[in-house]
Motif scaffolding. Sequence first.
Motif, PDB file in Angstrom:
ATOM      1  N   ASP A 133      31.380  33.602  41.882  1.00 55.54           N
ATOM      2  CA  ASP A 133      30.419  32.513  41.711  1.00 55.54           C
ATOM      3  C   ASP A 133      30.775  31.753  40.434  1.00 55.54           C
ATOM      4  O   ASP A 133      30.621  32.287  39.326  1.00 55.54           O
ATOM      5  N   PRO A 134      31.258  30.517  40.558  1.00 53.53           N
ATOM      6  CA  PRO A 134      31.706  29.785  39.361  1.00 53.53           C
ATOM      7  C   PRO A 134      30.597  29.603  38.330  1.00 53.53           C
ATOM      8  O   PRO A 134      30.888  29.423  37.139  1.00 53.53           O
ATOM      9  N   SER A 135      29.349  29.689  38.767  1.00 53.01           N
ATOM     10  CA  SER A 135      28.281  29.470  37.794  1.00 53.01           C
ATOM     11  C   SER A 135      28.084  30.697  36.903  1.00 53.01           C
ATOM     12  O   SER A 135      27.709  30.556  35.737  1.00 53.01           O
ATOM     13  N   THR A 136      28.333  31.911  37.447  1.00 56.49           N
ATOM     14  CA  THR A 136      28.176  33.101  36.609  1.00 56.49           C
ATOM     15  C   THR A 136      29.533  33.638  36.148  1.00 56.49           C
ATOM     16  O   THR A 136      29.701  34.004  34.986  1.00 56.49           O
ATOM     17  N   HIS A 137      30.514  33.723  37.053  1.00 54.74           N
ATOM     18  CA  HIS A 137      31.800  34.330  36.694  1.00 54.74           C
ATOM     19  C   HIS A 137      32.680  33.379  35.889  1.00 54.74           C
ATOM     20  O   HIS A 137      32.546  32.167  35.972  1.00 54.74           O
ATOM     21  N   VAL A 138      33.582  33.976  35.120  1.00 52.75           N
ATOM     22  CA  VAL A 138      34.481  33.183  34.283  1.00 52.75           C
ATOM     23  C   VAL A 138      35.682  32.743  35.120  1.00 52.75           C
ATOM     24  O   VAL A 138      36.322  33.556  35.779  1.00 52.75           O
ATOM     25  N   THR A 139      35.993  31.461  35.121  1.00 50.35           N
ATOM     26  CA  THR A 139      37.159  30.974  35.847  1.00 50.35           C
ATOM     27  C   THR A 139      38.093  30.166  34.958  1.00 50.35           C
ATOM     28  O   THR A 139      39.287  30.048  35.248  1.00 50.35           O
ATOM     29  N   ASP A 140      37.596  29.592  33.872  1.00 50.28           N
ATOM     30  CA  ASP A 140      38.404  28.659  33.080  1.00 50.28           C
ATOM     31  C   ASP A 140      39.012  29.299  31.837  1.00 50.28           C
ATOM     32  O   ASP A 140      39.689  28.636  31.072  1.00 50.28           O
ATOM     33  N   ILE A 141      38.761  30.586  31.635  1.00 49.62           N
ATOM     34  CA  ILE A 141      39.390  31.287  30.505  1.00 49.62           C
ATOM     35  C   ILE A 141      40.222  32.428  31.094  1.00 49.62           C
ATOM     36  O   ILE A 141      39.734  33.169  31.959  1.00 49.62           O
ATOM     37  N   PRO A 142      41.501  32.564  30.669  1.00 52.67           N
ATOM     38  CA  PRO A 142      42.333  33.622  31.261  1.00 52.67           C
ATOM     39  C   PRO A 142      41.761  35.014  30.968  1.00 52.67           C
ATOM     40  O   PRO A 142      41.313  35.278  29.856  1.00 52.67           O
ATOM     41  N   VAL A 143      41.794  35.869  31.992  1.00 59.02           N
ATOM     42  CA  VAL A 143      41.279  37.233  31.861  1.00 59.02           C
ATOM     43  C   VAL A 143      42.438  38.219  32.065  1.00 59.02           C
ATOM     44  O   VAL A 143      43.193  38.095  33.025  1.00 59.02           O
ATOM     45  N   VAL A 144      42.579  39.169  31.143  1.00 62.36           N
ATOM     46  CA  VAL A 144      43.582  40.233  31.303  1.00 62.36           C
ATOM     47  C   VAL A 144      42.825  41.544  31.441  1.00 62.36           C
ATOM     48  O   VAL A 144      42.119  41.960  30.530  1.00 62.36           O
ATOM     49  N   PHE A 145      42.954  42.178  32.627  1.00 56.44           N
ATOM     50  CA  PHE A 145      42.251  43.452  32.808  1.00 56.44           C
ATOM     51  C   PHE A 145      43.192  44.611  32.531  1.00 56.44           C
ATOM     52  O   PHE A 145      44.422  44.462  32.519  1.00 56.44           O
ATOM     53  N   THR A 146      42.585  45.765  32.307  1.00 60.99           N
ATOM     54  CA  THR A 146      43.386  46.966  32.105  1.00 60.99           C
ATOM     55  C   THR A 146      42.670  48.150  32.741  1.00 60.99           C
ATOM     56  O   THR A 146      41.461  48.077  32.994  1.00 60.99           O
ATOM     57  N   LEU A 147      43.446  49.217  33.012  1.00 60.87           N
ATOM     58  CA  LEU A 147      42.882  50.447  33.541  1.00 60.87           C
ATOM     59  C   LEU A 147      42.086  50.247  34.823  1.00 60.87           C
ATOM     60  O   LEU A 147      41.063  50.891  35.041  1.00 60.87           O
ATOM     61  N   VAL A 148      42.548  49.347  35.664  1.00 62.68           N
ATOM     62  CA  VAL A 148      41.974  49.207  36.995  1.00 62.68           C
ATOM     63  C   VAL A 148      42.893  50.003  37.918  1.00 62.68           C
ATOM     64  O   VAL A 148      44.101  49.771  37.941  1.00 62.68           O
ATOM     65  N   ALA A 149      42.348  50.963  38.669  1.00 54.49           N
ATOM     66  CA  ALA A 149      43.213  51.848  39.457  1.00 54.49           C
ATOM     67  C   ALA A 149      43.892  51.087  40.585  1.00 54.49           C
ATOM     68  O   ALA A 149      45.085  51.245  40.823  1.00 54.49           O
ATOM     69  N   ALA A 150      43.113  50.238  41.303  1.00 50.60           N
ATOM     70  CA  ALA A 150      43.672  49.570  42.476  1.00 50.60           C
ATOM     71  C   ALA A 150      43.164  48.131  42.515  1.00 50.60           C
ATOM     72  O   ALA A 150      42.198  47.832  43.208  1.00 50.60           O
ATOM     73  N   PRO A 151      43.800  47.226  41.783  1.00 47.26           N
ATOM     74  CA  PRO A 151      43.275  45.850  41.632  1.00 47.26           C
ATOM     75  C   PRO A 151      43.207  45.081  42.952  1.00 47.26           C
ATOM     76  O   PRO A 151      42.307  44.264  43.121  1.00 47.26           O
ATOM     77  N   VAL A 152      44.117  45.375  43.890  1.00 49.83           N
ATOM     78  CA  VAL A 152      44.076  44.638  45.159  1.00 49.83           C
ATOM     79  C   VAL A 152      42.916  45.154  46.023  1.00 49.83           C
ATOM     80  O   VAL A 152      42.157  44.377  46.601  1.00 49.83           O
ATOM     81  N   LEU A 153      42.775  46.485  46.065  1.00 56.80           N
ATOM     82  CA  LEU A 153      41.700  47.075  46.865  1.00 56.80           C
ATOM     83  C   LEU A 153      40.334  46.701  46.318  1.00 56.80           C
ATOM     84  O   LEU A 153      39.379  46.510  47.067  1.00 56.80           O
ATOM     85  N   ALA A 154      40.249  46.584  44.988  1.00 58.90           N
ATOM     86  CA  ALA A 154      38.985  46.193  44.370  1.00 58.90           C
ATOM     87  C   ALA A 154      38.741  44.695  44.519  1.00 58.90           C
ATOM     88  O   ALA A 154      37.731  44.184  44.031  1.00 58.90           O
ATOM     89  N   LYS A 155      39.695  44.017  45.167  1.00 59.59           N
ATOM     90  CA  LYS A 155      39.595  42.570  45.415  1.00 59.59           C
ATOM     91  C   LYS A 155      39.543  41.748  44.134  1.00 59.59           C
ATOM     92  O   LYS A 155      38.932  40.691  44.087  1.00 59.59           O
ATOM     93  N   ILE A 156      40.161  42.271  43.083  1.00 57.80           N
ATOM     94  CA  ILE A 156      40.241  41.479  41.856  1.00 57.80           C
ATOM     95  C   ILE A 156      41.346  40.445  42.025  1.00 57.80           C
ATOM     96  O   ILE A 156      41.191  39.284  41.663  1.00 57.80           O
ATOM     97  N   VAL A 157      42.494  40.897  42.588  1.00 56.88           N
ATOM     98  CA  VAL A 157      43.573  39.952  42.897  1.00 56.88           C
ATOM     99  C   VAL A 157      43.990  40.191  44.348  1.00 56.88           C
ATOM    100  O   VAL A 157      43.917  41.318  44.842  1.00 56.88           O
ATOM    101  N   PRO A 158      44.436  39.131  45.028  1.00 55.51           N
ATOM    102  CA  PRO A 158      44.872  39.310  46.413  1.00 55.51           C
ATOM    103  C   PRO A 158      46.274  39.897  46.513  1.00 55.51           C
ATOM    104  O   PRO A 158      46.646  40.464  47.544  1.00 55.51           O
TER     105      PRO A 158
END
Lengths: 701, 354
Positions: free
Chosen positions: B108-133
């Motif tokens: 949701d662009p109104s709540t989630h951050v889209t215009d600032i780069p985000v670097v995640f860490t310690l995510v076990a399965a980023p594709v399965l968690a649907k963070i990245v396709p």
Amino acid sequence: MLEKNYLWRIYWRLAGVIMVCVVVALAVVSYFSHRVFDRELVPETEQKAATVAASVRALVLKATQYGVQFQNLYGVEQTFGEVFEENPEFTYAALTDLDGQLLFQRGREPDGARDYFRQPSVIAVGLDPTATWKASRVGTQLFVSMPISSDKPLGMLHIGIDGKFVDNVLLEVLLDVVVVLVVSLFFTLELLNFMAGARLASGLGEFGQQVERMGSGDFTATARIRANDEIGRLLRRIDAAIDHLNVRYEFLVGELEDKLRSATGARREALKPAMNALESIRSRFRFGAAPASAEGDEMNLNRIRAPLFAFILAEEMTRSYLPSYVNQLLVSIPGFSPQVVIGLPIMIFMLIVALGQPYLGSWSERVGRRRAMLIGASIATVGFAATSLAFNLYDLLLWRSLCALGYAMVFVAAQGYVLDRTGHNNRAQGFALFIGAIMVATVCGPSIGGILADNIGFRLSFAVSAFMALISILAIARLPATEVRSPAARPSRAPRMREVWALLFNKRFMTLTGLAAMPAKIILTGVCFYLVPLYIVSIGNTSAMAGRMLMVYAVMMVMIVPLSASLSDSSLRRDRYVSIGLIISGLSGMLLLVSDSFLVLFGVVFLLGLGQALSIAAQSALVAEHCAEEIRIYGHDAVYGVYRLLERLGNALGPLIASVLVIFWGYQGAFVAISALVLVCGIAFTIATRSLDWQPVPTTT
Amino acid sequence: MNFLRALLAFSAIAMMLAADGDAAAQSTTRPYRIYAITFRGMTDVERGFQDYFAARRIPVQITWRDLNREAGRMPGFLEEIKRTRPDMIYTWGTSVTLGVVGTYDAYDPSTHVTDIPVVFTLVAAPVLAKIVPDLKQSRRNVTGVFHVAPTEAQIRAMASYRPFKSIGILYTPTEQNSVVVVDEVREVSKRLGFAVIAKPLKLDGAKKVTAEGAPEMIRELKQQNVDWLYLPPDSFLGTQAKSVIIPAAMEARLPTFASTEQLMETGALTGLVSRYYAIGQFTAYKAEQILVHKVPASKIPVETLTRFSLQVRMDVAEALKLPPPLPMFNYAELLNAPGQPPTPEAASAAPGPR
């Protein structure tokens, strides 16, 4: 007059003395180096075992420091396994507690090991915190035992060294020493021949010519440059004497003419006897300046020997390790098994040599033997250098083809060089020299090549071959530039297709060629050039060992061929020699049915060499004997041309047949099968020739 | 064996990354501002993250915020981000990351951050968690680092500690990443030839996962003769491991194999894990790409370390009477040795015999 043979006898006696000196010196050096090795090897091996044991101990101590009880260690056998993998000479390892009870072990436990562990002297070492390690013999093994203790003694680690390992290394060294000895012998002979023999031969030749000329009354002065050696100095003194004689003669003629001019009547009559005497001298002897002679060093056959030796050596050096090198560069070719692909470079090499020779003969005649050899050696040099840098199998095939082309060119041109310079009476002698150079190269080449390959790698060894070929170019360049045509030599030609076909379906010709000549070549290249190098390496031996094997073969040839050649001329019928030779060759591979040890392989190569040596000289002579009718129809050149062609195609077939046999039956099976093939051919040949009775015909080549 | 050893050889990623020297491009200008949200306070990941910038002399100013496992704190953080507009956002773990960027198919662009780069860490399965396709290209203003070793490498590591015929798994059926790992283990079992007995944790009346009955399940597994209890990268399991799962396994004398350093810390016998410190350094490297080299986050692949650490808890090994095999002392990282506990660093730096 000085007997020419007398000088040769002196030369050979001298050569003999030099050889004896060399052999004695080498033997002494070998003996002492072997003794030093023997003395150092065992302590070195023990030291290595101790180093490895110390690293295992460090690991055990680390585990105990992390709280693992010494008795409860896990995976100790696994660690021992890794140690064995990295050090094949260690065959046993064990961990015992302080009472000598066995806790963990791996490998072949020698007899008496348990008793050894419990010996008080051994247990004492385990309890002694200052002890380093102790070596003792247990059964067939050499044990290195080391105490394990952190703050208190824990137990002992024992590593067993295979007793055979030490013996094997010593045997290896001994064999290398023998190889070096044999090779140095042949090298010394070859060098001696090159440095002294060739010069002696040319000096003696010149001297003989001079004496002959003087004997026939020819005292014309020659403007030759004499060598600065004993014979040269002698010749110079003869030259000086001839010059003196010429001056005296001129003076005599001048004085007589003067007197004749001034004399009259009776005085002139009185001079008549002097005139007659001068006239008779003139008719008996010749004086003045000699016409420039083409005869001389150009005729010297010996000069071909060194370049030919160097060149053939370059190729022979690759024999013992080429298949292994190909194996390294192997790329899979769809539809071909890897075994066949490994044999491919050898096959292509032999095929090019076989098919190229008939045509290269007349080509070298046209461009000149020396130029043909130069071109051939240059192509081969490029081939060797490129082979050493080969990227994969595909370009390797191209580079090996260059080597083959160069080899065929040099071989044919050198053969032509000998043909050009010999007549019917000394042709056999000329070929003996030609074959001699090649034989010596086959003795020295594979063994040196094997040692080189083991120590500096395949690629650098090929670079050495390139260097040898380069040296041969320099030696060829020093050959006389003028071409000589022997009146006895007819222009050679390649056999025509019509003749090839006719002979292919000729029963008598094919009995000899198909049942004897071709099988002999097939087993030669199949076993010696393909199976031996690959099999030896596959059972964990070295390329040097393959080289030694091939040397055994070559030494057999060098020793037996001259013997069997003279014997088959005098005693038995030639076809019996061929039969016996083939059957012995055919039995050779059967030895592998007995055992697969490399020592048996020595026997195989020995028998193969013996069989080949017995039959090889008789075989080509048999062509003239068996196929007199065909020679009458098609001519000597055509029959021998087709014979050689088919024989060399056998060379190309050898690796192919051997590789296919390996696919089906493995290496041992291939040895047996290829021998069986030759055995069957040998028996068939014997039966086919049994009832026939030919009149022996004098040997011709 | 050698494959495993190469894989396990403990490595500091910084050595590889620091090769091109000093990247202090901004020493005279203002430092980069990073807004970092952790899930359960500071870990070694953050230490590695900060040390990387210090070693590379990249000036950063990091604002640390901790979710402390309370999703209710997230809106406040998002509001602060929109107000302060940092140069980059650092997120620890799947929950925090999803809270900041949402899933790629339903943010949701109104709540989630889209215009600032985000670097995640310690995510076990980023594709399965649907963070990245897709790991290669995130196609959104997000990149990051995951931390789980390939499943087959984990299984082989387990086998090299003690060979097994059968392994048991407890997992949260509602956590997609766990379910997928269980499937992967089954896949590997077909190839390597062993049995897998996987038991899902129970759900309560509200369809919420609960640890109730977990000790019984572990006892059952033991009765079914499993040789190992495998702990997948499962968030709920992670929260229950120390208090419920590991004690039950110890009681049943069942060795446990951990897939993450977090599970390792809860008391598992052994595990093939990414070192948190190295993960932090690698995350900082991704951040450097964005901040210093101005590479769009969408173009930076999501990766993990290529080398993992085999950790063994010696106190657990002692209690289970399952010492690691002798060759493992050459390369494993040995933790908590009874009596004289050497530091992990000293243990891994101790010279092996070869």
